[in-house]
Design an enzyme around this catalytic site. Structure first.
Site, mmCIF file in Angstrom:
data_model
loop_
_atom_site.group_PDB
_atom_site.id
_atom_site.type_symbol
_atom_site.label_atom_id
_atom_site.label_comp_id
_atom_site.label_asym_id
_atom_site.label_seq_id
_atom_site.Cartn_x
_atom_site.Cartn_y
_atom_site.Cartn_z
ATOM 1 C CD GLU A 1 -10.491 3.874 2.513
ATOM 2 O OE1 GLU A 1 -10.569 5.110 2.350
ATOM 3 O OE2 GLU A 1 -9.830 3.121 1.768
ATOM 4 C CB SER B 1 -0.420 -8.036 -1.017
ATOM 5 O OG SER B 1 -1.183 -8.902 -0.195
ATOM 6 C CE LYS C 1 -4.459 -1.583 1.484
ATOM 7 N NZ LYS C 1 -4.238 -2.907 2.098
HETATM 8 C C1 LIG Z 1 -5.171 -3.940 1.957
HETATM 9 C C2 LIG Z 1 -4.486 -5.182 1.640
HETATM 10 C C3 LIG Z 1 -4.939 -6.026 0.623
HETATM 11 C C4 LIG Z 1 -6.200 -5.787 -0.141
HETATM 12 O O1 LIG Z 1 -6.213 -4.650 -0.917
HETATM 13 P P1 LIG Z 1 -6.083 -4.678 -2.488
HETATM 14 O O2 LIG Z 1 -6.406 -3.298 -2.881
HETATM 15 O O3 LIG Z 1 -7.055 -5.686 -3.004
HETATM 16 O O4 LIG Z 1 -4.691 -5.058 -2.792
HETATM 17 C C5 LIG Z 1 -4.203 -7.150 0.337
HETATM 18 N N1 LIG Z 1 -3.090 -7.448 1.023
HETATM 19 C C6 LIG Z 1 -2.636 -6.674 2.018
HETATM 20 C C7 LIG Z 1 -1.397 -7.073 2.747
HETATM 21 C C8 LIG Z 1 -3.318 -5.521 2.358
HETATM 22 O O5 LIG Z 1 -2.848 -4.758 3.342
#
Ligand SMILES: *Cc1c(COP(=O)(O)O)cnc(C)c1O
Length: 400
Positions: free
Chosen positions: A116, A382, A94
């Site tokens: 948010e 992610s 992010k």
């Molecule tokens: C917020 C988050 C997501 C989900 O958000 P996307 O916009 O779908 O990527 C996925 N993995 C992690 C580690 C997150 O913090």
């Protein structure tokens, strides 16, 4: 084709074929147009690009590595690789779009960032960006998530952000967006809404995607360098869809790469027990844009649930909605149990504790690996799972 793809999508009005657009009050519409114009001129300028590049390298620690999972591949078959966004500063992908959005805010002369957060990852990333640029930061968060994701709440406060608890509805992500949107409406001249994913009215789905493209660009180059070929499969979890768009964007023109977006099937596919928007949703409007949506007959968003707070959103990015219709991406699911199993498998076989969101992608990839033992799989990991360890231990305990 990629060049054309990014030229064509979104359209000037922010449409990805039928999806996206901007369904918001007129005074906010004028502000969105200002942001769109500024984005097109500022973000293509030499100064902006070189400042963002320098931030990514010296502050965020990019490029993040691509890593071959030796033990996991031996056990499950296939050749499994991870794009390590868990090693991006703050522990998730992010920050890629938060630094971009905050840099744009700086160029626009804004004083305050509003957003948010669900799992708290976006809040932490934005509070980090605010501290870096010396901007105020206000984060809206559902009370349920505040309890569940306590460590991230503490991190936001340490970073100097104001955390606003949201106490209506299900008190999770959807209500947090409603609340943050309301606060932004009151003060859009001095502040900017930094949305946490490829959702919301135009230009956010486009801007967030563009800032996340770095993930795919790096991963493709790294994967080719390691293997001499393209991955057979690319897998990412989908909440709003930003990490998935980040990695998919580099492979959209490569018809030999199969792309999989993994949604949470939660406890079951009964109403309120999952957040499988693409699998069970229908087109509708939420938070100022059109997308696949879990909704009732009146178009009100349905209650959603996932073991991963960052995935429990009843809508999804408009670009994903289009990619589903175009059959460029397959949208599939992993449930809570498969996710917790994958969480422990990656921890114990590779020494990497994944975020519960990312563990959904790992869970589906393990199924793919078993079914296709000769193929390669590139997973967008992610985020890291430090934020989830207490919750997993308290709720599920250690595996047998
Ligand atoms: C917020 C988050 C997501 C989900 O958000 P996307 O916009 O779908 O990527 C996925 N993995 C992690 C580690 C997150 O913090």
């Amino acid at each position: 084709m990629t060049t054309n793809y990014f030229k064509n999508y979104p359209s000037k009005e922010g449409y990805f074929e039928d999806y996206g657009g901007s369904f918001i009050p007129p005074q906010l519409q004028a502000e969105m147009e200002k942001i769109t114009d500024a984005y097109f001129s500022i973000s293509k300028s030499h100064n902006f690009i070189s400042e963002l590049r320098s931030i990514r390298k010296h502050y965020q620690g990019r490029p993040t590595p691509t890593y071959f999972c030796n033990r996991l591949s031996t056990k499950y078959g296939g050749r499994i690789y991870l794009k390590r966004e868990d090693l991006n500063h703050t522990g998730a992908h992010k920050l890629n779009h938060c630094m971009g959005e905050a840099l744009l805010a700086k160029y626009l002369g804004k004083k305050k960032l509003i957003a948010e957060t669900g799992a708290g990852q976006h809040g932490v990333a934005l509070a980090t960006a605010a501290a870096y640029f010396g901007l105020e930061c206000e984060i809206h968060m559902g009370e349920v998530d505040i309890i569940k994701e306590h460590p991230n709440v503490v991190r936001m406060k340490i970073l100097g952000a104001k955390v606003v608890p949201v106490s209506f509805g299900l008190r999770t992500l959807k209500e947090a967006v409603d609340s943050a949107f309301g606060a932004y409406m009151q003060d859009f001249e001095n502040s900017i809404y930094c949305i946490g994913s490829v959702v919301g009215p135009h230009p956010f789905p486009m801007m967030v995607r563009d800032f996340q493209r770095v993930v795919g660009i790096e991963a493709k180059e790294q994967f080719m360098e390691m293997t001499g070929e393209l991955p057979d499969n690319v897998v990412a979890c989908v909440g709003g869809g930003s990490n998935a768009m980040g990695i998919f964007s580099a492979f959209l023109e490569d018809s030999e790469c199969k792309l999989f977006g993994v949604e949470p099937a939660g406890r079951s596919l009964d109403l309120g027990e999952h957040a499988a928007t693409m699998t069970l949703g229908t087109p509708g409007i939420i938070h100022g844009f059109k997308c696949y949506l879990l909704q009732d007959e009146k178009g009100e968003p349905s209650p959603v649930y996932s073991v991963a707070s960052g995935l429990d959103y009843p809508g999804v990015g408009p670009e994903h909605s289009m990619l589903k219709d175009l059959q460029k991406v397959s949208y599939v699911t992993a449930n809570d149990k498969e996710t917790i199993d994958a969480f422990y498998e990656l921890s114990r076989l590779e020494g990497i504790i994944p975020a519960l969101e990312s563990a959904h992608a790992v869970a589906y990839a393990l199924k793919l690996a078993k079914e296709n033992p000769r193929q390669s799989i590139l997973i967008n990991l992610s985020g890291r799972g430090d934020k989830d360890v207490d919750y997993v231990m308290d709720t599920y305990g250690l595996p047998e």
